[in-house]
Design a protein around this motif. Structure first.
Motif, PDB file in Angstrom:
ATOM      1  N   LEU A  53      38.245  48.497  33.079  1.00  0.00           N
ATOM      2  CA  LEU A  53      36.897  48.046  32.741  1.00  0.00           C
ATOM      3  C   LEU A  53      36.145  47.594  33.994  1.00  0.00           C
ATOM      4  N   ILE A  54      36.812  46.857  34.856  1.00  0.00           N
ATOM      5  CA  ILE A  54      36.207  46.405  36.113  1.00  0.00           C
ATOM      6  C   ILE A  54      35.785  47.610  36.955  1.00  0.00           C
ATOM      7  N   ASP A  55      36.657  48.610  37.040  1.00  0.00           N
ATOM      8  CA  ASP A  55      36.345  49.818  37.805  1.00  0.00           C
ATOM      9  C   ASP A  55      35.171  50.580  37.200  1.00  0.00           C
ATOM     10  N   GLU A  56      35.188  50.760  35.880  1.00  0.00           N
ATOM     11  CA  GLU A  56      34.118  51.517  35.222  1.00  0.00           C
ATOM     12  C   GLU A  56      32.769  50.816  35.330  1.00  0.00           C
ATOM     13  N   LEU A  57      32.778  49.499  35.311  1.00  0.00           N
ATOM     14  CA  LEU A  57      31.530  48.735  35.448  1.00  0.00           C
ATOM     15  C   LEU A  57      31.140  48.536  36.912  1.00  0.00           C
ATOM     16  N   LYS A  58      32.016  48.977  37.836  1.00  0.00           N
ATOM     17  CA  LYS A  58      31.784  48.857  39.283  1.00  0.00           C
ATOM     18  C   LYS A  58      31.499  47.413  39.702  1.00  0.00           C
ATOM     19  N   LEU A  59      32.287  46.501  39.156  1.00  0.00           N
ATOM     20  CA  LEU A  59      32.135  45.092  39.468  1.00  0.00           C
ATOM     21  C   LEU A  59      32.868  44.777  40.774  1.00  0.00           C
ATOM     22  N   LYS A  60      32.277  43.955  41.579  1.00  0.00           N
ATOM     23  CA  LYS A  60      32.856  43.551  42.862  1.00  0.00           C
ATOM     24  C   LYS A  60      33.325  42.102  42.780  1.00  0.00           C
ATOM     25  N   GLU A  61      34.282  41.747  43.625  1.00  0.00           N
ATOM     26  CA  GLU A  61      34.803  40.378  43.699  1.00  0.00           C
ATOM     27  C   GLU A  61      35.365  39.891  42.363  1.00  0.00           C
ATOM     28  N   ILE A  62      36.038  40.805  41.653  1.00  0.00           N
ATOM     29  CA  ILE A  62      36.761  40.466  40.434  1.00  0.00           C
ATOM     30  C   ILE A  62      37.988  41.364  40.386  1.00  0.00           C
ATOM     31  N   HIS A  63      39.145  40.744  40.202  1.00  0.00           N
ATOM     32  CA  HIS A  63      40.406  41.482  40.244  1.00  0.00           C
ATOM     33  C   HIS A  63      41.285  41.037  39.084  1.00  0.00           C
ATOM     34  N   ALA A  64      42.045  41.984  38.552  1.00  0.00           N
ATOM     35  CA  ALA A  64      42.986  41.671  37.481  1.00  0.00           C
ATOM     36  C   ALA A  64      44.402  41.701  38.049  1.00  0.00           C
ATOM     37  N   THR A  65      45.178  40.697  37.705  1.00  0.00           N
ATOM     38  CA  THR A  65      46.549  40.574  38.201  1.00  0.00           C
ATOM     39  C   THR A  65      47.484  40.322  37.029  1.00  0.00           C
ATOM     40  N   TRP A  66      48.610  41.015  37.078  1.00  0.00           N
ATOM     41  CA  TRP A  66      49.625  40.872  36.049  1.00  0.00           C
ATOM     42  C   TRP A  66      50.655  39.846  36.495  1.00  0.00           C
ATOM     43  N   GLY A  67      50.931  38.874  35.644  1.00  0.00           N
ATOM     44  CA  GLY A  67      51.961  37.887  35.948  1.00  0.00           C
ATOM     45  C   GLY A  67      51.751  36.620  35.155  1.00  0.00           C
ATOM     46  N   ARG A  68      52.717  35.765  35.249  1.00  0.00           N
ATOM     47  CA  ARG A  68      52.654  34.468  34.569  1.00  0.00           C
ATOM     48  C   ARG A  68      52.006  33.460  35.499  1.00  0.00           C
ATOM     49  N   ALA A  69      51.193  32.593  34.952  1.00  0.00           N
ATOM     50  CA  ALA A  69      50.446  31.614  35.754  1.00  0.00           C
ATOM     51  C   ALA A  69      51.365  30.771  36.613  1.00  0.00           C
ATOM     52  N   GLU A  70      52.502  30.367  36.068  1.00  0.00           N
ATOM     53  CA  GLU A  70      53.405  29.506  36.832  1.00  0.00           C
ATOM     54  C   GLU A  70      54.033  30.221  38.028  1.00  0.00           C
ATOM     55  N   ASP A  71      54.090  31.553  37.990  1.00  0.00           N
ATOM     56  CA  ASP A  71      54.621  32.334  39.110  1.00  0.00           C
ATOM     57  C   ASP A  71      53.528  32.709  40.112  1.00  0.00           C
ATOM     58  N   ILE A  72      52.382  33.130  39.613  1.00  0.00           N
ATOM     59  CA  ILE A  72      51.281  33.574  40.481  1.00  0.00           C
ATOM     60  C   ILE A  72      50.666  32.383  41.219  1.00  0.00           C
ATOM     61  N   GLY A  73      50.548  31.251  40.550  1.00  0.00           N
ATOM     62  CA  GLY A  73      49.885  30.082  41.135  1.00  0.00           C
ATOM     63  C   GLY A  73      50.566  29.508  42.363  1.00  0.00           C
ATOM     64  N   ILE A  74      51.835  29.808  42.568  1.00  0.00           N
ATOM     65  CA  ILE A  74      52.531  29.281  43.744  1.00  0.00           C
ATOM     66  C   ILE A  74      52.604  30.292  44.889  1.00  0.00           C
ATOM     67  N   GLN A  75      52.006  31.468  44.694  1.00  0.00           N
ATOM     68  CA  GLN A  75      51.963  32.453  45.778  1.00  0.00           C
ATOM     69  C   GLN A  75      50.861  32.058  46.757  1.00  0.00           C
ATOM     70  N   SER A  76      51.099  32.272  48.033  1.00  0.00           N
ATOM     71  CA  SER A  76      50.170  31.798  49.066  1.00  0.00           C
ATOM     72  C   SER A  76      48.766  32.379  48.932  1.00  0.00           C
ATOM     73  N   ASP A  77      48.615  33.573  48.363  1.00  0.00           N
ATOM     74  CA  ASP A  77      47.283  34.156  48.185  1.00  0.00           C
ATOM     75  C   ASP A  77      46.457  33.426  47.128  1.00  0.00           C
ATOM     76  N   TYR A  78      47.116  32.669  46.257  1.00  0.00           N
ATOM     77  CA  TYR A  78      46.429  32.052  45.124  1.00  0.00           C
ATOM     78  C   TYR A  78      46.535  30.529  45.088  1.00  0.00           C
TER      79      TYR A  78
END
Length: 178
Positions: A53-78
């Motif tokens: 949907l993001i690609d089809e709408l050509k939206l910028k500065e929005i990304h979808a990521t797969w994962g659990r919040a407790e795992d993604i939130g401790i990664q240095s990028d987030y």
């Protein structure tokens, strides 16, 4: 609906925990292109649909990521990179607060700020959690405050004049300063 109740500061970075089909992040992004989003969900199929949907709408500065919040939130990028966390019907408030802590930027002041109102809109100072909740919240709020005694929670009715369905509902927006 959040944009009719909450004033989100320009250029904010927001993580949408449990984005599902991209709500509320994609509609907010369309209305507020200045805001950047991370759409996070633990179901790969939902993340793939949101990415398409993001690609089809050509939206910028929005990304979808797969994962659990407790795992993604401790990664240095987030970790500690976001002004706001938005969560809609994900889990108990105490759990959303716990997940939000690793995503939200560190506060540069000692006490959680008061949530102010400007032109009828709630104006939360970042970092903050904006949670959409329904049902009887008294016990859920007490449990969250018991587990996180320093949080400040502002409850806002999600009702609009002319919408009898929403006026009669128990839907709330909770602004939580950690």
């Amino acid at each position: 609906s959040p944009l009719f109740k909450v004033k989100i500061i320009e250029g904010s970075r927001i993580v949408d925990i449990g984005t599902g089909g991209g709500l509320p992040s994609i509609p907010i992004k369309i209305m507020r292109p200045d805001i950047s989003f991370l759409c996070l969900d633990a179901t790969r199929k939902k993340v793939n649909a949101v990415s398409q949907l993001i690609d089809e709408l050509k939206l910028k500065e929005i990304h979808a990521t797969w994962g659990r919040a407790e795992d993604i939130g401790i990664q240095s990028d987030y970790e500690y990179k976001f002004d706001f966390v938005i969560a809609r019907a994900v889990c108990q408030l105490k759990d959303i607060i716990f997940f939000s802590k690793s995503f939200l930027k560190k506060r540069t002041y000692s006490l959680a700020p008061e949530t102010t109102t400007i032109n009828g809109l709630i104006n939360p100072e970042p970092p903050a959690l904006i949670a959409f909740k329904g049902g009887e919240l008294k016990q859920e709020l007490e449990t969250a405050k018991g587990q996180f005694p320093s949080v400040k929670i502002k409850s806002i009715d999600l009702a609009f004049t002319g919408s009898e369905q929403l006026i009669a509902s128990d839907k709330k927006i909770l602004v939580v300063h950690l």
